[in-house]
Design a protein around this motif. Sequence first.
Motif, PDB file in Angstrom:
ATOM      1  N   ASN A   1      -4.690   8.041   8.963  1.00 21.30           N
ATOM      2  CA  ASN A   1      -4.448   6.878   8.104  1.00 21.30           C
ATOM      3  C   ASN A   1      -3.017   6.378   8.218  1.00 21.30           C
ATOM      4  N   ARG A   2      -2.054   7.292   8.214  1.00 22.22           N
ATOM      5  CA  ARG A   2      -0.647   6.890   8.280  1.00 22.22           C
ATOM      6  C   ARG A   2      -0.334   6.132   9.561  1.00 22.22           C
TER       7      ARG A   2
ATOM      8  N   THR B   1      -7.547  -0.920   2.771  1.00 25.28           N
ATOM      9  CA  THR B   1      -6.855  -2.099   2.231  1.00 25.28           C
ATOM     10  C   THR B   1      -6.012  -2.768   3.308  1.00 25.28           C
ATOM     11  N   THR B   2      -5.312  -1.960   4.099  1.00 23.07           N
ATOM     12  CA  THR B   2      -4.493  -2.488   5.193  1.00 23.07           C
ATOM     13  C   THR B   2      -5.360  -3.210   6.228  1.00 23.07           C
TER      14      THR B   2
ATOM     15  N   ASP C   1      -1.110   7.680   2.213  1.00 24.65           N
ATOM     16  CA  ASP C   1      -1.952   8.032   3.347  1.00 24.65           C
ATOM     17  C   ASP C   1      -3.434   8.162   3.013  1.00 24.65           C
TER      18      ASP C   1
ATOM     19  N   HIS D   1       4.230  -1.061   3.579  1.00 26.43           N
ATOM     20  CA  HIS D   1       3.776   0.331   3.467  1.00 26.43           C
ATOM     21  C   HIS D   1       4.855   1.174   2.803  1.00 26.43           C
TER      22      HIS D   1
ATOM     23  N   THR E   1      -5.776   3.315   1.195  1.00 30.45           N
ATOM     24  CA  THR E   1      -4.614   2.659   1.801  1.00 30.45           C
ATOM     25  C   THR E   1      -4.974   2.070   3.163  1.00 30.45           C
TER      26      THR E   1
ATOM     27  N   SER F   1       1.498  -2.737   9.443  1.00 22.02           N
ATOM     28  CA  SER F   1       2.449  -3.053   8.375  1.00 22.02           C
ATOM     29  C   SER F   1       3.633  -3.884   8.867  1.00 22.02           C
TER      30      SER F   1
ATOM     31  N   VAL G   1      -2.055   2.614   9.626  1.00 18.80           N
ATOM     32  CA  VAL G   1      -1.399   1.634   8.751  1.00 18.80           C
ATOM     33  C   VAL G   1      -0.113   1.119   9.396  1.00 18.80           C
TER      34      VAL G   1
ATOM     35  N   VAL H   1       0.860  -1.180   0.000  1.00 18.22           N
ATOM     36  CA  VAL H   1       0.000   0.000   0.000  1.00 18.22           C
ATOM     37  C   VAL H   1       0.896   1.228   0.000  1.00 18.22           C
ATOM     38  N   HIS H   2       0.354   2.336  -0.474  1.00 19.68           N
ATOM     39  CA  HIS H   2       1.176   3.531  -0.627  1.00 19.68           C
ATOM     40  C   HIS H   2       0.527   4.727   0.059  1.00 19.68           C
TER      41      HIS H   2
END
Length: 204
Positions: free
Chosen positions: A46-47, A14-15, A7, A27, A11, A54, A50, A4-5
């Motif tokens: 979001n960051r 999906t995580t 923020d 990530h 993303t 990750s 994740v 995933v990429h």
Amino acid sequence: MVLVHGDTSTTFVTTLACFCLQILVGHVEAGLRTYNIYSPYLEGFNRQAVSIISAYNFAPTELSRQNLIKEGKNPSSIYVTWNTAIDALKTTVRADYRHEQLDVLDFHNSLAHSYMILTDSGGIQEEAPSLGKPVLVMRDTTERPEGIAAGTLKLVGTNEETIYKAFKQLLEDSAEYARMSEASNPYGDGLASKRIADILEKDI
């Protein structure tokens, strides 16, 4: 393994789905932080969310790596690869570019032909320094402080008068413009994607 990429909410969702299905997550662009989950919103949340899940963390800078370590991530799961946004930029910018539409290729070339940039975008804060363009960031916080430290970015907040003064200075003060436009780019060399692929090829 799912990569995933960045923020986006896509993303994060999906995580979360990968966590429920017990699928490993890598990530890309991990570790960027303002430590305010509402700034930028929703990206700040979001960051961090994740990063809880990750297994592989591809940090664009050493500062991003240190953020993850401070949060308790296993250092062996963190790789400083620089940023894939710079990889993309190197494939799209053309010296003879002219176009009326504005997809990513058009946008990158518009950046390349600009004099300076005013933005609240995170990605542009990374792309513009690669093109030697001073960036005035119209936000109160940034998860990309490396650009501030390097001198390529300047946080100007959201006050109209403050923004105007910073913009006017870059138009009138050639020394200040040169200082920002000639500062080193802290975000990448166009090889981040290769570094990530090499790591995964070796480990998986």
